[in-house]
Every structure is written in structure tokens, then in C-alpha cells.
Write a protein that holds these residues in place. Structure first.
Motif, PDB file in Angstrom:
ATOM      1  N   GLU A  72       0.854  -1.191   0.000  1.00  0.00           N
ATOM      2  CA  GLU A  72       0.000   0.000   0.000  1.00  0.00           C
ATOM      3  C   GLU A  72       0.893   1.246   0.000  1.00  0.00           C
ATOM      4  OE1 GLU A  72      -2.596  -0.284   3.319  1.00  0.00           O
ATOM      5  OE2 GLU A  72      -3.510  -2.174   2.675  1.00  0.00           O
ATOM      6  N   PRO A  73       0.410   2.384  -0.520  1.00  0.00           N
ATOM      7  CA  PRO A  73       1.261   3.576  -0.636  1.00  0.00           C
ATOM      8  C   PRO A  73       2.026   3.929   0.639  1.00  0.00           C
ATOM      9  CG  PRO A  73      -0.810   3.942  -1.753  1.00  0.00           C
ATOM     10  CD  PRO A  73      -0.940   2.610  -1.064  1.00  0.00           C
ATOM     11  N   GLY A  74       1.349   3.908   1.790  1.00  0.00           N
ATOM     12  CA  GLY A  74       2.020   4.270   3.041  1.00  0.00           C
ATOM     13  C   GLY A  74       2.422   3.077   3.880  1.00  0.00           C
ATOM     14  N   GLY A  75       2.266   1.876   3.322  1.00  0.00           N
ATOM     15  CA  GLY A  75       2.558   0.664   4.079  1.00  0.00           C
ATOM     16  C   GLY A  75       3.951   0.122   3.831  1.00  0.00           C
ATOM     17  N   THR A  76       4.171  -1.102   4.312  1.00  0.00           N
ATOM     18  CA  THR A  76       5.457  -1.763   4.120  1.00  0.00           C
ATOM     19  C   THR A  76       5.717  -1.983   2.627  1.00  0.00           C
ATOM     20  OG1 THR A  76       5.165  -2.905   6.218  1.00  0.00           O
ATOM     21  CG2 THR A  76       6.811  -3.798   4.719  1.00  0.00           C
ATOM     22  N   PHE A  77       6.886  -1.581   2.169  1.00  0.00           N
ATOM     23  CA  PHE A  77       7.283  -1.658   0.766  1.00  0.00           C
ATOM     24  C   PHE A  77       6.362  -0.838  -0.131  1.00  0.00           C
ATOM     25  CE2 PHE A  77       9.061  -5.521   2.677  1.00  0.00           C
ATOM     26  CZ  PHE A  77      10.394  -5.370   2.327  1.00  0.00           C
ATOM     27  N   GLY A  78       5.815   0.254   0.432  1.00  0.00           N
ATOM     28  CA  GLY A  78       4.965   1.144  -0.351  1.00  0.00           C
ATOM     29  C   GLY A  78       5.782   2.235  -1.020  1.00  0.00           C
TER      30      GLY A  78
END
Length: 545
Positions: free
Chosen positions: A275-281
Motif C-alpha cells: 500500500e502507498p504508506g505501508g510496508t514496501f509502499g
């Protein structure tokens, strides 16, 4: 293929982003030239509309300026993007498949790698072309963000003069500074209401897409070897989504589990994976490597998740200050072109003020480091992009390693531009120096000489078992040179002598032979040295007895 470091990849990503930063600044420089051409100081509130009319009649010239700068930037960027994906990508392929072959004792040919790298490279070109290049090439002012910005500057300047709030010269300079601060807007607004500028959008696309491509290569290697457990890198400062699991084992399975060794493996899906602000985003700089329990070891430094997330917020303050410094340097250049003494004084003061704030922030937080390259505003590139990149890289190498052994700038740039064997030799030499595999006294010239000597004296030699020597690894050159000391697998400091080329040949032709079927290699040993050939006849490594 020589090892590529994460720092090298990030340096090249930054260089490509700099090209688009140069483009945006060049467009505003063109604005200053066109807006100043009609002598605004000669107008006042009674006739400023005449100035506006003449300026807006130059829109076709403004469009020509933008197109000229775009063509130059696109050519530079395309070459660097191709090099980033192909050179950097295939170096990671070599490293990751080599590591898994060593860990499993099986050698599997890379699968689907070309499609992966070519796909992400094409996506990068497409995103930049659709959202930057094509809009800046539009002759429709309503659809061209650069031309629209120029119009807004002219109209807002006129309005400021008509109201009598500012002199024409002051109104023009202030309006230019205001719009330069905004940047050439792409009209892209994220969920937080933030509008992407041309530069920020380009950097986001380049960093995010290339990082995903390199991770996709590692993931493909893991899939080819049937591995779905990964070791995630750790940073002292981290985004909140990554902080709880960084430095730990993670998996692409939907649920976590515990390995036979008792290690907890966390499911990435529970931490906003992709996800954009998640892990690997978006803009996430973490890496995950395939991990085999019982074979690989977790050497990642462990950080308290709450502290890492808090440090992540502090690091974002540092990045904001660095952007301000770069931005004020851009404004200072425009002030100089406008011959605005007050503007020059203002932005010089703001640069010093924010640099002082940066110094204090780094001093107060020992996990931060001052990175002057992030504060530097590079000039518009007029030379070949490889030369620009090579000069920046040379300065960074000399700063970290010192001048001893490192080629001078001209020789360094020449090696990078030539590429091929000499380019690979240079990259490997720098890696060897960083890892203390050779000493500064062993310069790059010696490194090249030994490479040529090994090729001329060892390639084609028939070994005692009938194998023909077909080549040698770059790593084997370092073993020929030797080093004063190195850290062994137990962390102890050891001394390692070099090995002569004659001793290598003697071992190949008359040494004791030992075949390692598991590693697909053959070992030749005398009382002088050990030489190891792979199944293709390449000298993998040598070491003294």
C-alpha cells in the motif's frame, strides 16, 4: 558481475531525479528571461496591462523554451534509467541467485528476469512520458502546466501592480518566487491533499518503480528456489508500518508461523504490504532477501519499533530541511537573474538559517548523518549524463576512501564511460576497498594490470584434470593481491598474503585435485596455494597455504 551496493543504486536514482529538478529550474529560468524582456520597470498601474499583453504574446516562445529543455532532459534521463535497470538489475540477479545457489547447493538458471526488469523499466518510461513529457509538449495552454504557470505569473504580477500594493519590479520577483516554491504542478493530488510538483513526481516514480523492480528480482529468485521466507532490512529510522517487523523474518503467506528453529515469521499482508504508506509502499527503502532457516543467519540490527517510528518522524524533519535548502538555492539563482538585491539577501539568509537548523538536528540525534549531497543544487547538466554521474561518484569515493589508490577524476570518468570490463573492474575495485579486501597501497592501476596478467598467463591453461581455464572472477584478483588484515567469519582480524600468478599456474598443472560435486567446483592444491575452478573453467578464488 561485480556486486552493486544499495548506496550505488540510490546515488543513481538521485541523479535521475536531479535531471528532472534541473528541468524544472531551467523552465523557471526561461520564464525569467521572457518576463524580463519587456522592461517591467518602465510600467506602472496605468499601463501595466500593455506589459501583460506583450508578455502573453510570447507564449509560443515560452512553449519552444519548454520543449527544448524537455528534449534535453528526456535524453539524459532515458539513458540513465536504462543503465539503472539493466546494470543495477542484473547485478542484483547475479548476487541473489549466487547467494541462493550457495545456500542450497543447487544452481538454478534465472527465470523470467528479463521480463521483470524490462516490464518495470517500460512502466517507468510510460509514467514519466504520460504525466510529464506529453503534458509539457502540449501546445494547448490549458493542458500544459508550464505554460499555464507562466500565464499565472504574468496575470498575478499585473494584479499586484494595478492594486498599487507593490512596484512592478517587486511584484514580478515576488510572484516568480511564489510559483517557484510551488513548482510546475502536475495536477496530481494525493489523499492527504498534497500536490506533486514535476520534480517530486519524477523522483517518486523513479525511486518507487526501480526499488520494486529490484525487489521483484529478489522475489523471483526466491520463487525459483521455492523460498517464501524473507529477511527484512532494518533502519534506525523507519515508517510506522515497517517499524514492528523490520530486521525480522517475514513471509508472503497470508498468516505468520514459527520456524523449526523457533523464529517467528511475520505475514507482510498484516502490515500494509504494497500500500502507498505501508510496508514496501511508495518511497519505502527497505529490502527483503530470501532466507533459509538453518542456513542463513539474521545479522540485521534490531531496533525498538516505537523508537524507530519516532526516529522516522525526526528523519522526515531532516529531509524537509534539506528540501528547503535546495529550494532556497534555486530561489537565490532566480534572484540573481532578476538582479533583485533584496531577494538575494533574503535567500542567502534563509539558506544559512536552515543549514544551521540541520546542523543542530543532526547534533541532537546521533542516528542522523549530514548528507551534503541532499542539500546541493546541481547545475543544469550540459555534459553527457554518464560524465555528470561519474564525477559525482568520484567525489563520493574519494571522500569515503581517500585519494590513495583511487584514480584521478579524468581516469575515473574514462573508466565509467568506457563501461565493459574496465567499468566492472572499477566498481569491483571500489567494493573491495570498502570491504577492506585490499589496501589503499594497491591502486586501481595495479588492479587492472593484474587482471590483464591473469588473462594472458592463465586463460587457456590446461589443468591437471584436463579442464581448460576459461576466465577468472574479479574477486580472484583481490586474492592475488592479498591484504594486511581482514575479518574472518568469526569476526577475528586475520592476515592474508597474496598469491603469485606462477603459483596459481603450478597448482592448476600439478596440484592435488579435489572435486566438490555439491558446489560444482574443482579444487587444485599445492603447498603454495589453493585454486578453485567452477564447472565452466573460471577461476573462482585462490588463497595461499
Amino acid at each position: 558481475m561485480p556486486k552493486v551496493t544499495q548506496h550505488q543504486l540510490e546515488t543513481q536514482q538521485a541523479l535521475i531525479g536531479d535531471i528532472y529538478a534541473h528541468l524544472e529550474q531551467a523552465i523557471f529560468q526561461a520564464f525569467v528571461k521572457r518576463l524580463s524582456a519587456h522592461g517591467i520597470a518602465d510600467y506602472d498601474e496605468t499601463n501595466i496591462l500593455q506589459w501583460q499583453m506583450m508578455v502573453l504574446n510570447d507564449l509560443n516562445l515560452v512553449n519552444d523554451d519548454v520543449v527544448a529543455e524537455l528534449v534535453k532532459a528526456t535524453g539524459l534521463a532515458k539513458e540513465q534509467i536504462t543503465d539503472l535497470f539493466q546494470t543495477g538489475g542484473y547485478s542484483i540477479v547475479s548476487q541473489q541467485y549466487g547467494a541462493l545457489a550457495k545456500a542450497t547447493g543447487r544452481k538454478i538458471k534465472p527465470n523470467l528476469i528479463k521480463q521483470v526488469l524490462d516490464g518495470y523499466q517500460s512502466q517507468t518510461f510510460l509514467d514519466l512520458d504520460n504525466n510529464i513529457n506529453q503534458t509539457l509538449l502540449s501546445t494547448n495552454a490549458a493542458q500544459n502546466p508550464a505554460v499555464e504557470t507562466f500565464q499565472q505569473i504574468a496575470k498575478e504580477t499585473t494584479a499586484e501592480v494595478i492594486t498599487g500594493l507593490k512596484t512592478p519590479t517587486k511584484a514580478l520577483s515576488d510572484t516568480i518566487y511564489k510559483w517557484r516554491d510551488k513548482g510546475i504542478s502536475r495536477g496530481l493530488v494525493d489523499k492527504g491533499g498534497h500536490t506533486w510538483s514535476l520534480e517530486s513526481y519524477a523522483r517518486m516514480v523513479i525511486n518507487t518503480t526501480s526499488n520494486r523492480a529490484f525487489q521483484a528480482v529478489r522475489d523471483q529468485a526466491a520463487a525459483d528456489y521455492g523460498v517464501d521466507i524473507f529477511l527484512m532490512s532494518s533502519h534506525a529510522a523507519s515508517r510506522e508500518a515497517c517499524a514492528p517487523i523490520q530486521g525480522k523474518l517475514v513471509t508472503t503467506r497470508t498468516t505468520g508461523f514459527v520456524t523449526s528453529d523457533g523464529d517467528v515469521v511475520y505475514p507482510l499482508d498484516s502490515y500494509g504490504y504494497g500500500e502507498p504508506g505501508g510496508t514496501f509502499g511508495i518511497n519505502c527503502m527497505h529490502i527483503k532477501w530470501p532466507f533459509i532457516p538453518g542456513v542463513n543467519t539474521n545479522h540485521q540490527e534490531q531496533f525498538d519499533p516505537k523508537e524507530a517510528a519516532e526516529r522516522g518522524h525526526v528523519q522526515q524533519k531532516q529531509r524537509a530541511l534539506e528540501r528547503r535548502v535546495r529550494g532556497y538555492k534555486n530561489q537565490l539563482e532566480l534572484a540573481e537573474r532578476l538582479d533583485d538585491d533584496k531577494g538575494k539577501q533574503k535567500y542567502k539568509l534563509l539558506i544559512r538559517k536552515n543549514q544551521a537548523a540541520l546542523r543542530q538536528l543532526v547534533k541532537d540525534n546521533d542516528f542522523l548523518a549530514r548528507d551534503y549531497s541532499r542539500e546541493k543544487r546541481y547545475p543544469i547538466p550540459t555534459a553527457d549524463s554518464k560524465t555528470v554521474y561519474a564525477k559525482q561518484w568520484h567525489a563520493e569515493v574519494q571522500k569515503s576512501l581517500g585519494k590513495a589508490g583511487v584514480p584521478d577524476e579524468a581516469a575515473f570518468v574514462s573508466a565509467v564511460r568506457k563501461g565493459g570490463r574496465e567499468g566492472r573492474l572499477l566498481r569491483r575495485y571500489i567494493t573491495a576497498r570498502r570491504e577492506r579486501l585490499i589496501e589503499p597501497v594497491a591502486g586501481f592501476d595495479l588492479y587492472k594490470e593484474l587482471d590483464q596478467a591473469m588473462a594472458s598467463q592463465l586463460h587457456g591453461v590446461t589443468a591437471a584434470n584436463g579442464m581448460t581455464v576459461t576466465g577468472h572472477s574479479l574477486h580472484s584478483i583481490e586474492r592475488v593481491i592479498g591484504t594486511k588484515y581482514y575479518h574472518d567469519q568469526n569476526g577475528k582480524v586475520q592476515h592474508r598474503d597474496g598469491v603469485t600468478i606462477n603459483a596459481i599456474r603450478d597448482s592448476l598443472e600439478g596440484g592435488k585435485i579435489q572435486v566438490d560435486s555439491k558446489r560444482h567446483s574443482t579444487r587444485f592444491e599445492t603447498n603454495q596455494c589453493v585454486v578453485v575452478l567452477n564447472q565452466d573453467g573460471e577461476i573462482i578464488t585462490v588463497y595461499p597455504r
